[in-house]
Enzyme design. Structure first.
Site, PDB file in Angstrom:
ATOM      1  N   CYS A   4       0.808  -1.131  -0.029  1.00  0.00           N
ATOM      2  CA  CYS A   4      -0.091   0.026  -0.034  1.00  0.00           C
ATOM      3  C   CYS A   4       0.946   1.330   0.006  1.00  0.00           C
ATOM      4  CB  CYS A   4      -1.064   0.103   1.007  1.00  0.00           C
ATOM      5  SG  CYS A   4      -2.316   1.114   0.945  1.00  0.00           S
ATOM      6  N   HIS A  10      -3.226  -4.870   1.700  1.00  0.00           N
ATOM      7  CA  HIS A  10      -2.474  -5.113   3.004  1.00  0.00           C
ATOM      8  C   HIS A  10      -2.512  -6.492   3.415  1.00  0.00           C
ATOM      9  CE1 HIS A  10      -2.129  -1.074   4.642  1.00  0.00           C
ATOM     10  NE2 HIS A  10      -3.232  -0.904   3.788  1.00  0.00           N
ATOM     11  N   GLU A  52      -0.498  -8.140   5.545  1.00  0.00           N
ATOM     12  CA  GLU A  52      -0.167  -8.136   6.906  1.00  0.00           C
ATOM     13  C   GLU A  52      -1.562  -7.934   7.727  1.00  0.00           C
ATOM     14  OE1 GLU A  52      -0.247  -3.615   6.013  1.00  0.00           O
ATOM     15  OE2 GLU A  52       0.169  -5.516   5.209  1.00  0.00           O
TER      16      GLU A  52
END
Length: 215
Positions: A93, A190, A192
């Protein structure tokens, strides 16, 4: 998955050393997944923190804030030098915005321009899928993965004008959202923030393959 080393890692006593830029944004979430996969993780805040790394992640966050902090902590050139000497880099991002050759949609106070590392041969459009209120999660088909990835898009950018050595690994709504260029990985979403670590494994395999080829 806890404590499981990267498949194919040649020496259990020599895990991959991965830095996560820890000036702002979702660096803790990256660290959690990397440690579950058996990597040794270094939070990067100063130029000296880049030394000895196999890979470096530029996390999601706010790209203009991150750019300002990279200047404040004199990290632009150390990151470029890290890549030049063989390091593997992944931007998610905001981190992907910082990697791109050209950034479109910078805030007016920046005069429509935003500093970037210019390592990834692509143009990135900030907020291509809308603002914070337009955030969403979607099952994203990703080249090389055995099934869709639950991708979280938060003020997500999109890529265009990609160079001839750049591979588009995923698209959403007709726009490129995941790229690979040699030792560079870029995701507009994202990973994560998902419980799915498959893209982190892809990044680790990129580092492992480079390390194996150069030993």
């Amino acid at each position: 998955m806890a404590g499981k080393p990267l498949p194919g890692q040649p020496q259990a006593d020599h895990p991959l050393r991965i830095g996560v830029l820890a000036l702002q944004g979702a660096f803790r979430e990256h660290r959690r997944l990397l440690e579950l996969l058996g990597a040794a993780v270094q939070e990067v805040r100063l130029p000296a923190d880049v030394a000895g790394l196999d890979g470096l992640i530029l996390p999601g966050g706010e790209s203009t804030t991150m750019a300002r902090l990279l200047t404040e902590y004199a990290l632009w050139e150390p990151i470029r030098a890290f890549y030049a000497r063989g390091g593997t880099v992944w931007g998610t991002c905001a981190g992907a915005i910082l990697l791109a050759r050209e950034v479109q949609g910078a805030p007016p106070q920046f005069g429509g321009r935003q500093q970037s590392l210019r390592l990834l041969d692509a143009t990135v459009q900030r907020n291509a899928f809308g603002r914070q209120i337009n955030s969403f999660a979607a099952p994203l088909p990703v080249q090389g993965l055995d099934g869709p990835f639950s991708a979280v898009f938060i003020r997500a950018p999109a890529f265009s004008d990609v160079g001839s050595e750049v591979t588009v690994l995923a698209e959403w709504d007709g726009q490129a959202v995941m790229l690979r260029q040699g030792r560079i990985l870029a995701t507009a979403f994202h990973p994560e923030l998902s419980h799915d670590a498959r893209i982190h494994v892809v990044f680790m395999e990129m580092m492992e393959n480079f390390r194996t080829a150069n030993t």
